[in-house]
Each structure stands twice: as C-alpha cells, then as structure tokens.
Scaffold this active site. Structure first.
Site, PDB file in Angstrom:
ATOM      1  N   GLU A   1       0.836  -1.214   0.000  1.00 24.26           N
ATOM      2  CA  GLU A   1       0.000   0.000   0.000  1.00 24.26           C
ATOM      3  C   GLU A   1       0.868   1.262   0.000  1.00 24.26           C
ATOM      4  O   GLU A   1       0.538   2.253   0.646  1.00 24.26           O
ATOM      5  CB  GLU A   1      -0.934   0.022   1.220  1.00 24.26           C
ATOM      6  CG  GLU A   1      -2.205  -0.775   1.077  1.00 24.26           C
ATOM      7  CD  GLU A   1      -3.129  -0.260  -0.019  1.00 24.26           C
ATOM      8  OE1 GLU A   1      -3.021   0.929  -0.398  1.00 24.26           O
ATOM      9  OE2 GLU A   1      -3.927  -1.062  -0.515  1.00 24.26           O
TER      10      GLU A   1
HETATM   11  C1  LIG Z   1       3.126  -9.866   0.881  1.00 25.98           C
HETATM   12  C2  LIG Z   1       2.771  -8.853  -0.152  1.00 25.98           C
HETATM   13  C3  LIG Z   1       1.449  -8.621  -0.464  1.00 25.98           C
HETATM   14  C4  LIG Z   1       1.124  -7.702  -1.471  1.00 25.98           C
HETATM   15  N1  LIG Z   1      -0.199  -7.549  -1.855  1.00 25.98           N
HETATM   16  C5  LIG Z   1      -0.476  -6.858  -2.995  1.00 25.98           C
HETATM   17  C6  LIG Z   1      -1.788  -6.873  -3.552  1.00 25.98           C
HETATM   18  O1  LIG Z   1      -2.724  -7.465  -3.007  1.00 25.98           O
HETATM   19  N2  LIG Z   1      -1.986  -6.224  -4.730  1.00 25.98           N
HETATM   20  C7  LIG Z   1      -0.995  -5.573  -5.391  1.00 25.98           C
HETATM   21  O2  LIG Z   1      -1.241  -5.029  -6.456  1.00 25.98           O
HETATM   22  N3  LIG Z   1       0.256  -5.521  -4.865  1.00 25.98           N
HETATM   23  C8  LIG Z   1       0.547  -6.145  -3.687  1.00 25.98           C
HETATM   24  N4  LIG Z   1       1.812  -6.129  -3.173  1.00 25.98           N
HETATM   25  C9  LIG Z   1       2.848  -5.350  -3.845  1.00 25.98           C
HETATM   26  C10 LIG Z   1       3.301  -4.138  -3.045  1.00 25.98           C
HETATM   27  O3  LIG Z   1       2.300  -3.169  -3.006  1.00 25.98           O
HETATM   28  C11 LIG Z   1       4.626  -3.653  -3.680  1.00 25.98           C
HETATM   29  O4  LIG Z   1       5.615  -4.602  -3.330  1.00 25.98           O
HETATM   30  C12 LIG Z   1       4.993  -2.264  -3.264  1.00 25.98           C
HETATM   31  O5  LIG Z   1       4.117  -1.358  -3.873  1.00 25.98           O
HETATM   32  C13 LIG Z   1       6.420  -1.889  -3.621  1.00 25.98           C
HETATM   33  O6  LIG Z   1       6.718  -2.187  -4.960  1.00 25.98           O
HETATM   34  P1  LIG Z   1       8.035  -3.035  -5.322  1.00 25.98           P
HETATM   35  O7  LIG Z   1       8.049  -4.213  -4.441  1.00 25.98           O
HETATM   36  O8  LIG Z   1       8.059  -3.243  -6.758  1.00 25.98           O
HETATM   37  O9  LIG Z   1       9.220  -2.083  -4.883  1.00 25.98           O
HETATM   38  P2  LIG Z   1       9.910  -0.936  -5.790  1.00 25.98           P
HETATM   39  O10 LIG Z   1       8.848  -0.064  -6.366  1.00 25.98           O
HETATM   40  O11 LIG Z   1      10.879  -1.554  -6.695  1.00 25.98           O
HETATM   41  O12 LIG Z   1      10.688  -0.096  -4.671  1.00 25.98           O
HETATM   42  C14 LIG Z   1      11.964  -0.501  -4.140  1.00 25.98           C
HETATM   43  C15 LIG Z   1      12.445   0.559  -3.137  1.00 25.98           C
HETATM   44  O13 LIG Z   1      12.623   1.797  -3.810  1.00 25.98           O
HETATM   45  C16 LIG Z   1      11.912   2.841  -3.166  1.00 25.98           C
HETATM   46  N5  LIG Z   1      11.435   3.807  -4.147  1.00 25.98           N
HETATM   47  C17 LIG Z   1      10.845   3.561  -5.341  1.00 25.98           C
HETATM   48  N6  LIG Z   1      10.543   4.713  -5.952  1.00 25.98           N
HETATM   49  C18 LIG Z   1      10.939   5.711  -5.143  1.00 25.98           C
HETATM   50  C19 LIG Z   1      10.906   7.135  -5.195  1.00 25.98           C
HETATM   51  N7  LIG Z   1      10.362   7.792  -6.234  1.00 25.98           N
HETATM   52  N8  LIG Z   1      11.414   7.831  -4.152  1.00 25.98           N
HETATM   53  C20 LIG Z   1      11.925   7.211  -3.080  1.00 25.98           C
HETATM   54  N9  LIG Z   1      11.987   5.883  -2.982  1.00 25.98           N
HETATM   55  C21 LIG Z   1      11.508   5.133  -3.992  1.00 25.98           C
HETATM   56  C22 LIG Z   1      10.789   2.139  -2.437  1.00 25.98           C
HETATM   57  O14 LIG Z   1      10.317   2.913  -1.317  1.00 25.98           O
HETATM   58  C23 LIG Z   1      11.452   0.841  -2.016  1.00 25.98           C
HETATM   59  O15 LIG Z   1      12.141   1.030  -0.805  1.00 25.98           O
HETATM   60  C24 LIG Z   1       2.156  -6.989  -2.126  1.00 25.98           C
HETATM   61  C25 LIG Z   1       3.495  -7.211  -1.779  1.00 25.98           C
HETATM   62  C26 LIG Z   1       3.804  -8.134  -0.831  1.00 25.98           C
HETATM   63  C27 LIG Z   1       5.266  -8.382  -0.532  1.00 25.98           C
END
Ligand SMILES: Cc1cc2nc3c(=O)[nH]c(=O)nc-3n(C[C@H](O)[C@H](O)[C@H](O)COP(=O)(O)OP(=O)(O)OC[C@H]3O[C@@H](n4cnc5c(N)ncnc54)[C@H](O)[C@@H]3O)c2cc1C
Length: 599
Positions: free
Chosen positions: A441
């Site tokens: 989220e």
């Molecule tokens: C157990 C679990 C349940 C989930 N459930 C759902 C679900 O039901 N539906 C769904 O759609 N998704 C779901 N997710 C996905 C979750 O919402 C994402 O993992 C999350 O949005 C982060 O995306 P990412 O993992 O690709 O990280 P990335 O976007 O790759 O981010 C990696 C790091 O970079 C940082 N970062 C990225 N951009 C910036 C910026 N502009 N400025 C500063 N920092 C930045 C982030 O804060 C993070 O620390 C789930 C994930 C997990 C692990």
C-alpha cells in the site's frame, strides 16, 4: 497464555470519552443507527469471534502456511470454517449499502472491527479485508449491472475480492504496467498479462474471486494516464448469478515469504481472461484513488494490531517471569526473584508499546470519523474539510503507525529475552507478520513523498494548517490549566515548529528538488510524533478531568495520564533529532557518486 483479548475498555475510551463518537454518529446523516448500545453490542460480538475463533488460528496459519498445487491453493486448517462463520454472522455486509444487501452501518464501524480481526489474526483478516477494497471500487464506479452481479455476492461474503496492481517490473511505478485489455465484440475485454504479489489471489475459502485489475487498452497513452480498471472474475457468472465456467486466470505460484504465511500471495497469469471495464477508459488510477485513503487506513491498522498484540503478550509475560531483583530492593521477597516488570528497562519497552498502541488507536479512530464525514456530512464544505483532513492524516497514519508498530512488535519480542526468538511464544511471528506493513500500500518512502510533496507543499500548506489550527485551538483552550502545562507547552511549540520546518523545506526545495526527497521520511516521522502527541494530550485532559470528578475507574485514568507523561518525556524528544536531520539538507545523501558507494 491468552492469544488475544479485545481491548474493549480502551476502545470505548478512545471512541466515546476522547473523540465524542456518540455525537459524531448522531450528527452525521446516515450514521444515526449506530447508537452507543448498537455499537457496544457489535463490538462485543465481534470481540468474541476474534478471541475464540480467529486468535487460535493465528499460529496455525503461520506454521502451516498456504499450499499451492497445480493452480489450486489450500488455506491453513480452520481458515475456511472461520470464514464460513464470519459470513453466517453477517460481518461482510456490515458497512455496505442496503441496496446491495448491506446493513448500511457507518464505515468507521468497519474500521473498529478490522482492528480486532487484524490483531487476532492479520493473515486471515486480509481475505475479507481485500474484499472490502473490491466492494468499495464497485460501489463507487460500477454500473448497476456490475453491482447487481458482483457487489451483492461480495457483500454477502459468498465471493471474495482482490486488488491486482503489481507486475514483476512495476510496483511503485504503476505507469510502467503492461497488462493488456483487448476489446471484444460483445463489449467485454480480453485481459492478458502477469500480476505478482496478489494477496488472497487464490484460495479455497469462497466459491468465486473477483479480481479488480489494472490494465491498458490498445490505444492508451503511456504512463499513469493510460491505465484502466477491470473486473475479472475467477469464475464467470452463470445465468442464475452463481459462479459458472472458469475464466482464463490461473494462480501460477504462491510466494514463500517472511511473514503472514496464512495469506496466499499469488502470481496470477491472465491469459485472454474475460474482463469488464469499470469507470471511464484510462481513468483507472483515479478510480482507485477515490477509496485509497480508506484502504491505507486499513493498512495503518496493521501497525496498531501488531503493537497491541505484542503489548498484551509481553505485559502478561513481564508480570509472571521472575528474573533478578529490583535495583531498589526486592518487590517479591517470598519468590526466587522479582517479576521483570519491576526493571526500568522492561517498563520502557512496555510503555513504548502501550503508548504506540493506544495512541495509534486514537489516531485511527479520528481518521475513521473523517471517513464518515467525508462521505455523509450535511454540507459540501464539511465533506471537503473532512476529506482534506483525511488526506493529510492518511500517509501519516499508514507510514508512521506501521513504522512504530514494528518498533513496538520488536520490543514485545525483546521483553521475552531469548524466549521471544523461539516460535512457541508467537512473538517472532508478530515481528515477521508486522514487517510487510511498511512495504505494501505504498512504502514508507512513498507515503512520505505523498505527505510532504502532494499533501503539504502542493497545497501551499493548506491541508497541514487544517490540522495545526485544530491543535492550536486545543492548546489555547487548555491555557491556565496547570496540570496540563507539561503537555500543552511542548505540543504548542512543536505544532508551530511543524509549520516552520515545512516553510524551511519549501524554501530549500526551490533551489534543489532533491531536498524534498531528502527530508521526506524524517518529516513524516516528525509529523507522526506531533500528531500522536496531540492525541495523548487529549487523552490526558480527559483522564485528568475524570480523576478530578472522582470517577470510580481511577486506575484506568491514572494509567492514561502516566502513559501520556511517558510519551511526552521519552518519545516526543525524538522530534529534536528529526529536526536536525531534516535541516542537514540533501548534500550528505546526494553528493556521493552512485559509483563510489563501494569499491
Ligand atoms: C506480501 C505482499 C502482499 C502484497 N499484496 C499486494 C496486492 O494485493 N496487490 C498488489 O497489487 N500488490 C501487492 N503487493 C505489492 C506491493 O504493493 C509492492 O511490493 C509495493 O508497492 C512496492 O513495490 P516493489 O516491491 O516493486 O518495490 P519498488 O517499487 O521496486 O521499490 C523498491 C524501493 O525503492 C523505493 N522507491 C521507489 N521509488 C521511489 C521514489 N520515487 N522515491 C523514493 N523511494 C523510492 C521504495 O520505497 C522501495 O524502498 C504486495 C506485496 C507483498 C510483498
């Protein structure tokens, strides 16, 4: 050791004594049915279900996890039966519109129930929790037919829902998503692509799953302005409204993860699955954002839930575990040693958890009031004011409460010493389960950018002023109250400093936009500590008034005043460090060349 006991006394304190929920429900159109008697009866009934049915399944869910076999997911022992009981008791329909089978009670009441469900068993609670997201989307943007076909089944609890945003190459940056939606001759769409990390994406608890999916139409503009929203059911509805033929969406695998093992986190492969557009084309993200605040408050609850659970268990343990003698002389002279609750450091850990759990509860219930007001308040002006307040408080509640909730869960484990590290006590599970809340989220970093960038700087501080004015008025009203002075003086000072820091960041950001990103998480944490200080000061003023009246529940109110004192003297000073780090600027983060981080 008990698993979970719903903190009904404290919930009533926050609701009725601090936040005036009785008047709130009476004065908010459409919420009048939620009288104090009705709310109390609902809370008590839900508490029984959470304590007796869900809490005992928490460790089972962790140890068994979900099993995947050729696209079929089996949830842990007892999860399915608990869900049946939940549906039979009518819990899914509580806060939804009566036109679709709901009971029409206020949204805030659903938030109170989510707290208990989530504290008892977060993994289980995510299955109905995700359904609420799907229901809110359909309520706000679905056609009458879509509501009739899908919403009524979700409200009944016969079907559950998901939110499918994330793809392997895009999490935070949804503008990059690739899932395609090709129009069919009959007005439906063929959805193809891979979604990952989809919570509750496949399971055996309900007969059908309604996926709410973000995808791109063929002619869509690039980026976030070209994303549309679709309903993609696992089973297509049959003519009689029941779950019919299988649609082209299968669960490719489930994740093996750090915590929340009882909740299935799924890879979903959409292969020409039939989908139906919700809302206007290319406006999918806007549609989602209409209920994003409520969904994020849902995740904020996770911080509170794990803080509360860890606090309950570690308090019980600290009262029973005998180790060493008190520095100021034995407190249990007949025993082999004193209970560890006599030691100042154990008290530090317990009070930190208590301050975050009970403070977080007040913050979340206050936000819940704004959800009701933003939907139902009499005038457009009041609805907008509530919406502004909610939009400011949402990133604070989501990110700050999940960060301090994790700190609290960790301290809960620490109170157990080495036993906290051992599976049997459930404390290490609480820490593992809690960790995800700072990630999904919107990560803490992203919430912080939302707060400082979108909510505060882009409104020229307008939304922030709505809240700081409220705090200012409260401080003014307490002038001359000597007993409140230790709370009011630091609160008023920090409230003013909040505005000054905002101006400072706004100023340096004009020269260098990276200053916003460099300050954002510290700014968010600063905002969180001040916000919680406001609620603890409110709680102290209520408790002091009750003590002055000679209210019979003295121990309860004294404990509130002491916890407020602890918060102000031992937690709130963290703002001084945050002010210093914010003012240190972006240079110490950005001047190092990316190539030079390691050699
Ligand atoms: C157990 C679990 C349940 C989930 N459930 C759902 C679900 O039901 N539906 C769904 O759609 N998704 C779901 N997710 C996905 C979750 O919402 C994402 O993992 C999350 O949005 C982060 O995306 P990412 O993992 O690709 O990280 P990335 O976007 O790759 O981010 C990696 C790091 O970079 C940082 N970062 C990225 N951009 C910036 C910026 N502009 N400025 C500063 N920092 C930045 C982030 O804060 C993070 O620390 C789930 C994930 C997990 C692990």
């Amino acid at each position: 050791m008990s698993d979970y006991k719903a903190p009904l006394r404290d919930m009533h304190f926050a609701l009725y004594e601090v936040l005036g929920f009785e008047q709130h429900y009476q004065n908010t159109p459409g919420c009048e049915e939620a009288s104090t008697d009705v709310v109390s009866a609902i809370l008590e009934e839900n508490a029984k279900f959470c304590e007796n049915v869900l809490a005992p399944l928490n460790a089972v869910g962790d140890q068994e996890g979900c099993q995947w076999n050729d696209g079929v997911v089996t949830t842990p022992t007892g999860f399915k039966e608990a869900y049946q009981q939940y549906v039979e008791a009518g819990w899914p329909s509580m806060t939804h519109d009566s036109a679709h089978g709901g009971q029409g009670l206020p949204h805030s009441l659903g938030i109170l129930l989510s707290e208990m469900v989530g504290s008892a068993n977060w993994s289980w609670g995510m299955y109905p929790g995700l359904s609420h997201g799907a229901m809110n989307t359909l309520s706000a943007h679905g056609t009458d037919d879509q509501k009739q076909t899908y919403l009524t089944k979700l409200v009944e609890g016969a079907w559950t829902g998901t939110m499918c945003l994330t793809e392997p190459h895009c999490g935070t940056d949804l503008g990059m998503l690739r899932t395609k939606a090709e129009p069919n001759a009959d007005g439906s769409y063929s959805i193809s692509g891979t979604k990952i990390f989809i919570s509750a994406g496949e399971h055996d608890m309900a007969e059908n799953i309604v996926h709410i999916v973000l995808a791109r139409l063929p002619d869509a503009p690039a980026g976030t302005k070209g994303i549309s929203l679709f309903i993609v059911p696992k089973h297509l509805p049959a003519g009689d409204g029941s779950a019919g033929d299988r649609n082209g969406v299968v669960c490719g695998s489930i994740e093996h993860k750090m915590g929340i093992h009882g909740n299935a986190t799924c890879v979903l492969n959409f292969d020409g699955a039939r989908g139906y557009l919700i809302g206007p084309p290319n406006r999918g993200l806007n549609c989602m954002f209409t209920f994003m605040n409520a969904a994020r408050i849902g995740t904020a609850i996770q911080g509170l839930a794990h803080a509360e659970l860890g606090f309950q268990k570690s308090l019980e343990y600290a009262r029973e575990r005998l180790q060493m003698r008190s520095l100021s002389g034995p407190k249990n002279p007949d025993g082999a040693a004193d209970p560890i609750i006599v030691h100042p450091d154990v008290r530090r850990m317990l009070l930190t958890q208590k301050a975050f759990a009970e403070g977080g509860r007040m913050l979340i219930y206050f936000a819940a009031q704004q959800v009701d007001r933003s939907e139902h308040a009499e005038s457009e002006e009041d609805r907008k004011a509530a919406d502004d307040l909610l939009s400011l408080l949402t990133p604070i509640a989501k990110a700050f409460l999940t960060e301090v909730g994790f700190e609290a869960a960790n301290l809960g484990l620490q109170c157990f010493g080495g036993h906290g590290f051992i599976q049997e006590w459930g404390m290490e599970q609480n820490v593992r389960d809690c960790r995800i809340a700072m990630l999904y989220e919107g990560t803490t970093g992203i919430q912080a950018l939302d707060l400082l960038g979108r909510k505060v700087l882009m409104t020229q501080g307008e939304t922030l002023r709505v809240f700081t004015k409220m705090v200012h008025k409260f401080c003014q009203a307490q002038e001359g109250n000597a007993e409140m002075e230790p709370f009011i003086a630091p609160l008023a000072e920090l409230n003013a400093k909040w505005g000054e820091l905002t101006l400072h960041i706004g100023g340096v950001a004009l020269e260098n936009p990276d200053e916003v990103g460099a300050a954002s998480v510290d700014y968010l944490m600063f905002s969180g500590y001040v916000t919680l200080a406001y609620f603890w000061a409110l709680a102290a003023s209520v408790a002091q008034a009750k003590l002055a009246e000679g209210d019979g529940d003295r121990a309860f109110y004294e404990s509130k005043v002491q916890t407020a004192r602890f918060y102000f003297q031992r937690i709130l000073p963290r703002t001084q460090t945050l002010e210093t780090t914010i003012k240190s600027g972006a240079g110490n983060l950005m001047d190092l060349d990316a190539e030079a981080f390691a050699f």
